[in-house]
Design a protein around this motif. Sequence first.
Motif, PDB file in Angstrom:
ATOM      1  N   GLY A  65       0.812  -1.214   0.000  1.00 58.24           N
ATOM      2  CA  GLY A  65       0.000   0.000   0.000  1.00 58.24           C
ATOM      3  C   GLY A  65       0.843   1.261   0.000  1.00 58.24           C
ATOM      4  O   GLY A  65       0.575   2.216  -0.744  1.00 58.24           O
ATOM      5  N   THR A  66       1.881   1.271   0.824  1.00 64.75           N
ATOM      6  CA  THR A  66       2.784   2.422   0.871  1.00 64.75           C
ATOM      7  C   THR A  66       3.487   2.595  -0.463  1.00 64.75           C
ATOM      8  O   THR A  66       3.666   3.716  -0.944  1.00 64.75           O
ATOM      9  CB  THR A  66       3.823   2.242   1.998  1.00 64.75           C
ATOM     10  N   GLY A  67       3.889   1.487  -1.068  1.00 69.25           N
ATOM     11  CA  GLY A  67       4.586   1.550  -2.344  1.00 69.25           C
ATOM     12  C   GLY A  67       3.729   2.088  -3.473  1.00 69.25           C
ATOM     13  O   GLY A  67       4.202   2.831  -4.326  1.00 69.25           O
ATOM     14  N   LEU A  68       2.459   1.706  -3.490  1.00 71.94           N
ATOM     15  CA  LEU A  68       1.565   2.232  -4.524  1.00 71.94           C
ATOM     16  C   LEU A  68       1.406   3.744  -4.392  1.00 71.94           C
ATOM     17  O   LEU A  68       1.480   4.484  -5.387  1.00 71.94           O
ATOM     18  CB  LEU A  68       0.207   1.546  -4.454  1.00 71.94           C
ATOM     19  N   TYR A  69       1.213   4.214  -3.164  1.00 71.67           N
ATOM     20  CA  TYR A  69       1.099   5.664  -2.968  1.00 71.67           C
ATOM     21  C   TYR A  69       2.421   6.364  -3.256  1.00 71.67           C
ATOM     22  O   TYR A  69       2.453   7.428  -3.882  1.00 71.67           O
ATOM     23  CB  TYR A  69       0.627   5.986  -1.545  1.00 71.67           C
ATOM     24  N   SER A  70       3.512   5.765  -2.829  1.00 70.66           N
ATOM     25  CA  SER A  70       4.820   6.357  -3.059  1.00 70.66           C
ATOM     26  C   SER A  70       5.132   6.449  -4.547  1.00 70.66           C
ATOM     27  O   SER A  70       5.727   7.428  -5.006  1.00 70.66           O
ATOM     28  CB  SER A  70       5.893   5.534  -2.343  1.00 70.66           C
ATOM     29  N   GLN A  71       4.745   5.449  -5.299  1.00 68.34           N
ATOM     30  CA  GLN A  71       4.944   5.482  -6.749  1.00 68.34           C
ATOM     31  C   GLN A  71       4.114   6.600  -7.370  1.00 68.34           C
ATOM     32  O   GLN A  71       4.547   7.256  -8.307  1.00 68.34           O
ATOM     33  CB  GLN A  71       4.577   4.131  -7.351  1.00 68.34           C
TER      34      GLN A  71
END
Length: 105
Positions: A65-71
């Motif tokens: 989840g963090t990675g999707l937002y960070s991307q």
Amino acid sequence: MAVPHMLHPSQSERFKLTLNTDGRSHPVENTLAVTTLACGLVAFAATFFSTGYVIASWVGTLGFGTGLYSQYVSATTAQRSLNIVGLVSSFVGLALGIARGGYLP
């Protein structure tokens, strides 16, 4: 059109590892990218332990989840590269964690 100073840096320049390749500071985006990578590595590493499936599932979900937002909010290519590595390792840790038993012990 080739840019000579980009292809061959001068000898006086030292190599430095940075996520701010555009010259501006991005503290939130950098923190998100490093957090995604850390969660992914923890989730993937937890799959090597027989009782680590709960950790792998939860940390993998958090990292994914963090990675999707960070991307979505990333500003530089270096941040995007860390995000992809973190996303993939988070997903693999999540999938293996769920395959071994899921979120609850």
